[in-house]
Design an enzyme around this catalytic site. Structure first.
Site, PDB file in Angstrom:
ATOM      1  N   HIS A   1     231.073  14.820  -2.713  1.00 14.74           N
ATOM      2  CA  HIS A   1     231.815  13.731  -3.350  1.00 14.74           C
ATOM      3  C   HIS A   1     232.508  14.145  -4.666  1.00 14.74           C
ATOM      4  O   HIS A   1     233.683  13.874  -4.868  1.00 14.74           O
ATOM      5  CB  HIS A   1     230.897  12.548  -3.628  1.00 14.74           C
ATOM      6  CG  HIS A   1     230.082  12.124  -2.435  1.00 14.74           C
ATOM      7  ND1 HIS A   1     230.548  12.247  -1.141  1.00 14.74           N
ATOM      8  CD2 HIS A   1     228.846  11.583  -2.318  1.00 14.74           C
ATOM      9  CE1 HIS A   1     229.618  11.805  -0.297  1.00 14.74           C
ATOM     10  NE2 HIS A   1     228.581  11.404  -0.983  1.00 14.74           N
TER      11      HIS A   1
ATOM     12  N   ASP B   1     223.176  16.729  -3.193  1.00 10.63           N
ATOM     13  CA  ASP B   1     223.484  15.443  -2.579  1.00 10.63           C
ATOM     14  C   ASP B   1     224.909  14.975  -2.906  1.00 10.63           C
ATOM     15  O   ASP B   1     225.548  14.342  -2.079  1.00 10.63           O
ATOM     16  CB  ASP B   1     222.460  14.407  -3.080  1.00 10.63           C
ATOM     17  CG  ASP B   1     222.584  13.057  -2.383  1.00 10.63           C
ATOM     18  OD1 ASP B   1     222.919  13.046  -1.186  1.00 10.63           O
ATOM     19  OD2 ASP B   1     222.340  12.021  -3.031  1.00 10.63           O
TER      20      ASP B   1
HETATM   21  C1  BG6 Z   1     225.581   9.501  -0.458  1.00  9.74           C
HETATM   22  C2  BG6 Z   1     224.375  10.048  -1.175  1.00  9.74           C
HETATM   23  O1  BG6 Z   1     226.291  10.534   0.156  1.00  9.74           O
HETATM   24  O2  BG6 Z   1     226.430   8.849  -1.399  1.00  9.74           O
HETATM   25  C3  BG6 Z   1     223.638   8.935  -1.899  1.00  9.74           C
HETATM   26  O3  BG6 Z   1     223.503  10.662  -0.229  1.00  9.74           O
HETATM   27  C4  BG6 Z   1     224.574   8.188  -2.811  1.00  9.74           C
HETATM   28  O4  BG6 Z   1     222.546   9.463  -2.645  1.00  9.74           O
HETATM   29  C5  BG6 Z   1     225.823   7.753  -2.065  1.00  9.74           C
HETATM   30  O5  BG6 Z   1     223.889   7.061  -3.323  1.00  9.74           O
HETATM   31  C6  BG6 Z   1     226.857   7.179  -3.025  1.00  9.74           C
HETATM   32  O6  BG6 Z   1     227.895   6.601  -2.294  1.00  9.74           O
HETATM   33  P1  BG6 Z   1     228.707   5.352  -2.855  1.00  9.74           P
HETATM   34  O7  BG6 Z   1     229.731   5.085  -1.809  1.00  9.74           O
HETATM   35  O8  BG6 Z   1     227.702   4.250  -3.042  1.00  9.74           O
HETATM   36  O9  BG6 Z   1     229.283   5.787  -4.171  1.00  9.74           O
END
Ligand code: BG6
Length: 506
Positions: free
Chosen positions: A251, A246
Site C-alpha cells: 500500500h 503488511d
Molecule cells: C490490509 C492490511 O492490507 O490493509 C490491514 O492487511 C490494514 O492490516 C488494511 O488494516 C488497511 O486497509 P484500508 O483500506 O482500511 O486502509
C-alpha cells in the site's frame, strides 16, 4: 514492445464478456464480506457479464444450496447499498460449490469437469498465501490455465505476495511456471480506491503541478497511513507479519510510486507499471547498518484510542507475550534520480494511532523571507499540498495570505477540495474496479512481477537490520497517540516535523 490499446477505451464502460468467476477459499471472510458485495455493485451498475456464473472452491463440506445461502446472508449483511432482489438474483442465480483439498490434484480435475467447456474463467485466490503457488500449479496441471480463442484464463492473487524478497521471487517463479504474466493479476486493494487512482489524474491532467513536482521546488514528502484499529482478531497473521510487511511494500509503495513516477507515455498497463517500477528501482539501497538508522519500528502499549481502551499489543489474542513484531513503522527513503535527488520521502504507518488518516503531504520549499524582515510577519506558514486518500477524501493546498488590517501580517490558509462536494459516488467495497478491470483484461491497477520484487528489494535491508538487532531498537508508543517519539526524532534530525495525525489542518 508495442502498446496494446487500453481495454477501457472511451465512452461508457462496456459490459465484460461472459465469465465464470471461480473463488478459491470461498468459505472465508473475504468472499462474503468484500467479493460478493463488490460483484453485487457491478451487477447493479450493469457491469457484470450478461452470462455470469460463480463457483466456490474450499475445504469445507458444503452443498451448492448451503454455499449460496451463505453468500446471500453475507450480501445482506455486508452490501454497501440497499440490496435489490432483482440484481441479487442476477448475481447469484448460477452459484455452485466444490469441496476439495487444494493439495489434491483430484480437486482440480473435478473442477475441470465442472467447468466443462466453460469459456472465460477468472480464478480468484482468496486463500491463505501459503497455498497460492499450490493452487496455481493445480490449475495448470488440470489444463485450466490454457487459453484459447474465446476462452481467457486469468488469476487474481491476493496479498501478501511473499514475506521477503526471496519468497516473493519464489512465488513469482511458481506462478510464471504455469501462467503468462498477462494472466496474473496481483491485487493491492489500495489501487481500487478512487483517491489513489486520482493521484495520476491530479498530477498529469493538470498543467499547474507538474512543473513544480521536483527537487527544485519540493522540500520533502510525507506519506501517512494511520489506523485506529488494533490487531483485534488477526493476532496470528499479524504477529508473523508486522507493520512493515503488511503495509509498506504494497500500500505505501503504491502511494510512493504514484507520487514520484515519471509521466507514462500513455495510459496503458505496461507503460504505467514500468514507470512505477522504475521509481522503486531508483530508491536508494541502504546497507542494513544504515537502514536501521533510517527506520523506526515500534509496538503499542495499552492506551485509549478515541475513547476506547486498547490493551497492549503483547496482550492481544494470539500475540506472543514477548513478541518483537512492530505495529508501527516509519522510514526515510531517498530516490536517486534526476527528479528527486536529495528530497526525502518519509513514510509511516501504524495501528492503534490517534486517528484514521491516509494522506500524501507534499511540502514545497519555503519562500525567501527577506522582504518581510521589517514587517509584523514573524514567520511564513508552510506550503503543503495534501492529498487526502481517506477519510474525508480530497486535496488541500496551504499557502500564506495577508491578514486584513493596517499591519502587514500573514497567516496560513487553505484551498480545499472535497470529493463529496463535487461527485456523488455510491459507497463501494473498493474491489469493484479491480474485479471489473480483470474481467476486461486491463492490468493497469495490478502489480507486475518486477514491481513486486522491486518493492521487496527496498524493504529487505530493513528486515535484515531488524533481524540482526532483535529486541534492541524496538520502540513503543501509547495506543491512541501520534506514534513513538523516535519517529519524531527521525524527522527532527533533518530539521523537519511530521504533520499531526489527529488534528491540525487537513
Ligand atoms: C490490509 C492490511 O492490507 O490493509 C490491514 O492487511 C490494514 O492490516 C488494511 O488494516 C488497511 O486497509 P484500508 O483500506 O482500511 O486502509
Amino acid at each position: 514492445m508495442t502498446a496494446a490499446p487500453s481495454p477501457r477505451g472511451g465512452g461508457a464502460p462496456r459490459r465484460p464478456d461472459p465469465c465464470t468467476f471461480v473463488v478459491f477459499g470461498a468459505a472465508g471472510d473475504l468472499t462474503r464480506r468484500l467479493l460478493v458485495p463488490a460483484l453485487y455493485n457491478l451487477a447493479e451498475g450493469g457491469l457484470l457479464p450478461e452470462e455470469f456464473a460463480l463457483c466456490g472452491v474450499a475445504r469445507a463440506d458444503l452443498s451448492d444450496a448451503a454455499f449460496r445461502a451463505r453468500l446471500v446472508e453475507g450480501l445482506n449483511r455486508f452490501a454497501t447499498v440497499a440490496v435489490v432482489p432483482e440484481y441479487a438474483e442476477r448475481l447469484l442465480r448460477r452459484v455452485t460449490y466444490l469441496a476439495g483439498d487444494f493439495a489434491d490434484p483430484a480437486t482440480y480435475r473435478r473442477l475441470a469437469e465442472k467447468l466443462g467447456a466453460a469459456g472465460n474463467c477468472l480464478f480468484y485466490l482468496a486463500t491463505p498465501p501459503d497455498v497460492f503457488a499450490e493452487v496455481a500449479r493445480g490449475l495448470g496441471q488440470a489444463g485450466l490455465t490454457r487459453q484459447r480463442p474465446g476462452a481467457w484464463r486469468r488469476v487474481i492473487v491476493e496479498k501478501p505476495f511473499g514475506s521477503d524478497l526471496a519468497s516473493a521471487r519464489r512465488l513469482n517463479r511458481a506462478l510464471l511456471d504455469v501462467l503468462e504474466e498477462e494472466q496474473i493479476f496481483r491485487i493491492d486493494h489500495y489501487l481500487g480506491k478512487e483517491t489513489v487512482q486520482n493521484i495520476l489524474v491530479l498530477r498529469f491532467a493538470n498543467g499547474i503541478f507538474e512543473p513544480l513536482w521536483n527537487r527544485d521546488h519540493i522540500d520533502h514528502v510525507q506519506i501517512t497511513v494511520a489506523e485506529t484499529v488494533s490487531v483485534e482478531s488477526r493476532g496470528k497473521f499479524y504477529d508473523a507479519t508486522g507493520a512493515l510487511r503488511d503495509m509498506v511494500p504494497n500500500h505505501l509503495f503504491q502511494l510512493l510510486a504514484l507520487t514520484a513516477m515519471e509521466p507514462p507515455t500513455c495510459f496503458e498497463a505496461d507503460a504505467v507499471r514500468s514507470e512505477k517500477t522504475k521509481v522503486l528501482h531508483a530508491v536508494h539501497r541502504l546497507a542494513p547498518e544504515r537502514a536501521a538508522q533510517d527506520a523506526v519500528r515500534a509496538q503499542y502499549r495499552a492506551g485509549t484510542v478515541q475513547g476506547r481502551s486498547v490493551a497492549a499489543f503483547r496482550d492481544a489474542p494470539d500475540i506472543a507475550a514477548d513478541s518483537i513484531t512492530e505495529s508501527y513503522v516509519a522510514l526515510r527513503l531517498l530516490i536517486d534520480n534526476w527528479r528527486w535527488a536529495g528530497v526525502p520521502f518519509y513514510l509511516r504507518t501504524g495501528k492503534a494511532l490517534a486517528a484514521r488518516k491516509t494522506e500524501i503531504a507534499v511540502k514545497f520549499k519555503q519562500a525567501p523571507f527577506s522582504m518581510f524582515r521589517d514587517t509584523s510577519i514573524e514567520r511564513l506558514a508552510q506550503n503543503f499540498l495534501v492529498l487526502r486518500i481517506q477519510p474525508d477524501e480530497g486535496a488541500a493546498l496551504q499557502f500564506n495570505a495577508k491578514v486584513p488590517g493596517p499591519l502587514l501580517r500573514a497567516d496560513g490558509v487553505r484551498m480545499d477540495f472535497k470529493y463529496k462536494d463535487y461527485f456523488d459516488a455510491a459507497p463501494s467495497t473498493g474491489y469493484e474496479t479491480l474485479i471489473y478491470d480483470c474481467m476486461i483484461g486491463d492490468a493497469t491497477q495490478f502489480q507486475r512481477a518486477d514491481y513486486v520484487e522491486a518493492g521487496w528489494q527496498v524493504v529487505q535491508p530493513f528486515l535484515d537490520a531488524w533481524h540482526a538487532e532483535g529486541a534492541r531498537g524496538l520502540a513503543t508508543y501509547a495506543a491512541g497517540s501520534e506514534g513513538p517519539g523516535e519517529a519524531d526524532a527521525l524527522l527532527r534530525r533533518d530539521g523537519r516535523l511530521w504533520r499531526a495525525i489527529a488534528s491540525g489542518p487537513a
